[in-house]
Motif scaffolding. Sequence first.
Motif, PDB file in Angstrom:
ATOM      1  N   GLN A 192       0.826  -1.207   0.000  1.00 16.68           N
ATOM      2  CA  GLN A 192       0.000   0.000   0.000  1.00 16.68           C
ATOM      3  C   GLN A 192       0.863   1.261   0.000  1.00 16.68           C
ATOM      4  OE1 GLN A 192      -2.218  -1.374   3.544  1.00 16.68           O
ATOM      5  NE2 GLN A 192      -3.979  -0.423   2.557  1.00 16.68           N
ATOM      6  N   PRO A 193       0.518   2.228  -0.836  1.00 15.45           N
ATOM      7  CA  PRO A 193       1.230   3.511  -0.814  1.00 15.45           C
ATOM      8  C   PRO A 193       0.588   4.468   0.185  1.00 15.45           C
ATOM      9  CG  PRO A 193      -0.335   3.523  -2.598  1.00 15.45           C
ATOM     10  CD  PRO A 193      -0.495   2.184  -1.910  1.00 15.45           C
ATOM     11  N   THR A 194       1.342   5.460   0.594  1.00 17.18           N
ATOM     12  CA  THR A 194       0.740   6.545   1.368  1.00 17.18           C
ATOM     13  C   THR A 194      -0.089   7.396   0.406  1.00 17.18           C
ATOM     14  OG1 THR A 194       2.617   8.028   0.975  1.00 17.18           O
ATOM     15  CG2 THR A 194       2.725   6.595   2.933  1.00 17.18           C
ATOM     16  N   ASN A 195      -0.959   8.211   0.935  1.00 17.88           N
ATOM     17  CA  ASN A 195      -1.778   9.089   0.087  1.00 17.88           C
ATOM     18  C   ASN A 195      -0.906  10.030  -0.742  1.00 17.88           C
ATOM     19  OD1 ASN A 195      -4.160   7.955   1.007  1.00 17.88           O
ATOM     20  ND2 ASN A 195      -4.423   9.465   2.645  1.00 17.88           N
ATOM     21  N   ASN A 196       0.165  10.544  -0.129  1.00 19.08           N
ATOM     22  CA  ASN A 196       1.058  11.459  -0.842  1.00 19.08           C
ATOM     23  C   ASN A 196       1.784  10.760  -1.987  1.00 19.08           C
ATOM     24  OD1 ASN A 196       0.395  13.647   0.743  1.00 19.08           O
ATOM     25  ND2 ASN A 196       2.093  13.356   2.168  1.00 19.08           N
ATOM     26  N   LYS A 197       2.260   9.530  -1.708  1.00 20.60           N
ATOM     27  CA  LYS A 197       2.967   8.797  -2.758  1.00 20.60           C
ATOM     28  C   LYS A 197       2.024   8.467  -3.909  1.00 20.60           C
ATOM     29  CE  LYS A 197       5.626   4.698  -3.915  1.00 20.60           C
ATOM     30  NZ  LYS A 197       6.113   3.361  -3.494  1.00 20.60           N
ATOM     31  N   ARG A 198       0.811   8.100  -3.567  1.00 19.98           N
ATOM     32  CA  ARG A 198      -0.166   7.750  -4.610  1.00 19.98           C
ATOM     33  C   ARG A 198      -0.471   8.968  -5.487  1.00 19.98           C
ATOM     34  NH1 ARG A 198      -5.875   7.021  -5.193  1.00 19.98           N
ATOM     35  NH2 ARG A 198      -6.209   5.403  -6.762  1.00 19.98           N
ATOM     36  N   ALA A 199      -0.586  10.139  -4.859  1.00 19.38           N
ATOM     37  CA  ALA A 199      -0.840  11.363  -5.615  1.00 19.38           C
ATOM     38  C   ALA A 199       0.326  11.671  -6.557  1.00 19.38           C
ATOM     39  CB  ALA A 199      -1.055  12.532  -4.648  1.00 19.38           C
ATOM     40  N   GLU A 200       1.543  11.444  -6.090  1.00 21.20           N
ATOM     41  CA  GLU A 200       2.735  11.668  -6.917  1.00 21.20           C
ATOM     42  C   GLU A 200       2.765  10.702  -8.107  1.00 21.20           C
ATOM     43  OE1 GLU A 200       6.085  11.253  -4.374  1.00 21.20           O
ATOM     44  OE2 GLU A 200       5.641  13.059  -3.196  1.00 21.20           O
ATOM     45  N   LEU A 201       2.392   9.456  -7.846  1.00 22.56           N
ATOM     46  CA  LEU A 201       2.406   8.448  -8.910  1.00 22.56           C
ATOM     47  C   LEU A 201       1.345   8.764  -9.970  1.00 22.56           C
ATOM     48  CD1 LEU A 201       2.905   5.155  -6.851  1.00 22.56           C
ATOM     49  CD2 LEU A 201       4.544   6.223  -8.413  1.00 22.56           C
ATOM     50  N   ARG A 202       0.185   9.205  -9.541  1.00 22.35           N
ATOM     51  CA  ARG A 202      -0.869   9.554 -10.506  1.00 22.35           C
ATOM     52  C   ARG A 202      -0.416  10.712 -11.399  1.00 22.35           C
ATOM     53  NH1 ARG A 202      -5.984   7.414  -9.856  1.00 22.35           N
ATOM     54  NH2 ARG A 202      -6.983   9.226 -10.838  1.00 22.35           N
ATOM     55  N   LYS A 203       0.285  11.661 -10.795  1.00 21.24           N
ATOM     56  CA  LYS A 203       0.812  12.793 -11.565  1.00 21.24           C
ATOM     57  C   LYS A 203       1.882  12.311 -12.538  1.00 21.24           C
ATOM     58  CE  LYS A 203       2.725  17.421 -10.940  1.00 21.24           C
ATOM     59  NZ  LYS A 203       3.201  18.433  -9.957  1.00 21.24           N
ATOM     60  N   LYS A 204       2.721  11.380 -12.082  1.00 23.90           N
ATOM     61  CA  LYS A 204       3.793  10.831 -12.917  1.00 23.90           C
ATOM     62  C   LYS A 204       3.233  10.137 -14.157  1.00 23.90           C
ATOM     63  CE  LYS A 204       6.973   6.889 -12.834  1.00 23.90           C
ATOM     64  NZ  LYS A 204       7.526   5.799 -11.993  1.00 23.90           N
ATOM     65  N   PHE A 205       2.132   9.384 -14.001  1.00 26.68           N
ATOM     66  CA  PHE A 205       1.539   8.656 -15.124  1.00 26.68           C
ATOM     67  C   PHE A 205       0.557   9.509 -15.935  1.00 26.68           C
ATOM     68  CE2 PHE A 205       2.696   4.938 -12.425  1.00 26.68           C
ATOM     69  CZ  PHE A 205       3.516   4.293 -13.345  1.00 26.68           C
ATOM     70  N   GLY A 206       0.336  10.750 -15.505  1.00 26.75           N
ATOM     71  CA  GLY A 206      -0.552  11.641 -16.254  1.00 26.75           C
ATOM     72  C   GLY A 206      -2.025  11.388 -16.023  1.00 26.75           C
ATOM     73  N   PHE A 207      -2.389  10.873 -14.845  1.00 23.30           N
ATOM     74  CA  PHE A 207      -3.791  10.605 -14.540  1.00 23.30           C
ATOM     75  C   PHE A 207      -4.430  11.864 -13.943  1.00 23.30           C
ATOM     76  CE2 PHE A 207      -2.464   5.943 -13.522  1.00 23.30           C
ATOM     77  CZ  PHE A 207      -2.249   5.713 -14.862  1.00 23.30           C
TER      78      PHE A 207
END
Length: 370
Positions: A192-207
């Motif tokens: 499980q990612p933290t909320n902050n990490k998940r937000a960063e990953l979504r930005k990285k993939f362009g979601f």
Amino acid sequence: IKLFLVVTAIILLTRNQYSMNKLNKDFSIDCMKFQYGGGMERYTIDLVNGFNQIGIKLIVYSTKFNLNLVENQFIEARKVNLTLIPKPLRQLLLSYFFNKNGKDVISMTTIYTKADIVFCGGNHSGYLNTIGKKKNISDKLKIKNEKKSLSYAKLIIAHSEMMKNELIKYYYVDKNKILVLYPPVDTKKFSQPTNNKRAELRKKFGFDDNEIIYLFPSTGHVRKGFDILKNYFEKSDLPIRLVVAGTPVRDDKNITSLGFVKNMSDLYQAADYTIMASIYEPFGLVGIESVLSGTQVIFSDNMGCLEVLKNNFGYTFSRKNNGDLDSVIRKSFEKAKLFKHRILNPLDCIDYNPALSAHITELMNCIERL
């Protein structure tokens, strides 16, 4: 009395020596390609890592070795060159080289060659019967080879009850010879990612923040049911996106292709759901990886991994009912918009211990009994 003690000591010493020899046997495994990949290729590498953790260096027979793998240091590589041999005959010849190990080797295989232990992640008869295809000459050769391998084996490890049942039904294997042992997952990598990490990953993939992402990880789109999903997503007016990771496809309305993604764990964490509509799926490790990453799954109801998924794991639908798929997509969409779709306790959704160490422990216990 002295003679009795001497004889007893010799017997006990002989037994102990036999036991030690049995535990100290070499282990070999047969695979077509030693490389990172889907299904049994990755499982072979998992086994190499697992055996290495308990101090055992596997002998690996293969037609191809990826020399860039870290795992090469954990094995004794034995390459078999079958380049000039027609594909339908390669497994037969690989069996020949494989069985030159000797009596002090416990042999294993992931590709239906002759070995003491056969790992089954799929079978050709089950696949053909599911898709309704008639057997051609190549199919018959594959099935004949699988029957020989299963007949020769002392122990068969099936990766699901679905697989076990197919081996009994189509290959007439004695059920007492088959052990169901669900495949392992890297529980450190898929987490499980933290909320902050998940937000960063979504930005990285362009979601985008306002769209719901449905991840489709696949290298075999026909078998994984891409046509069904494509037809649905390109017609939908919902702010949803089908993200395809694996074999590239053409981008379309609500469909984006990322090609092959190296860090799939990041993609699982960033997505809202993982979705599949497989025609035939004896297990489907993507389901376990997704759940461990905190991401619910939306799977067709014929997938093997559903045997071990429970509680708040996600949704199932029938491939034969278009309305069924629409219903679960809309339910999942509404839940995601309310931010109530993440899995908080992944292990509560999985009915076995997916850790590699647990898998190897259970496997070694079986081998010692064998």
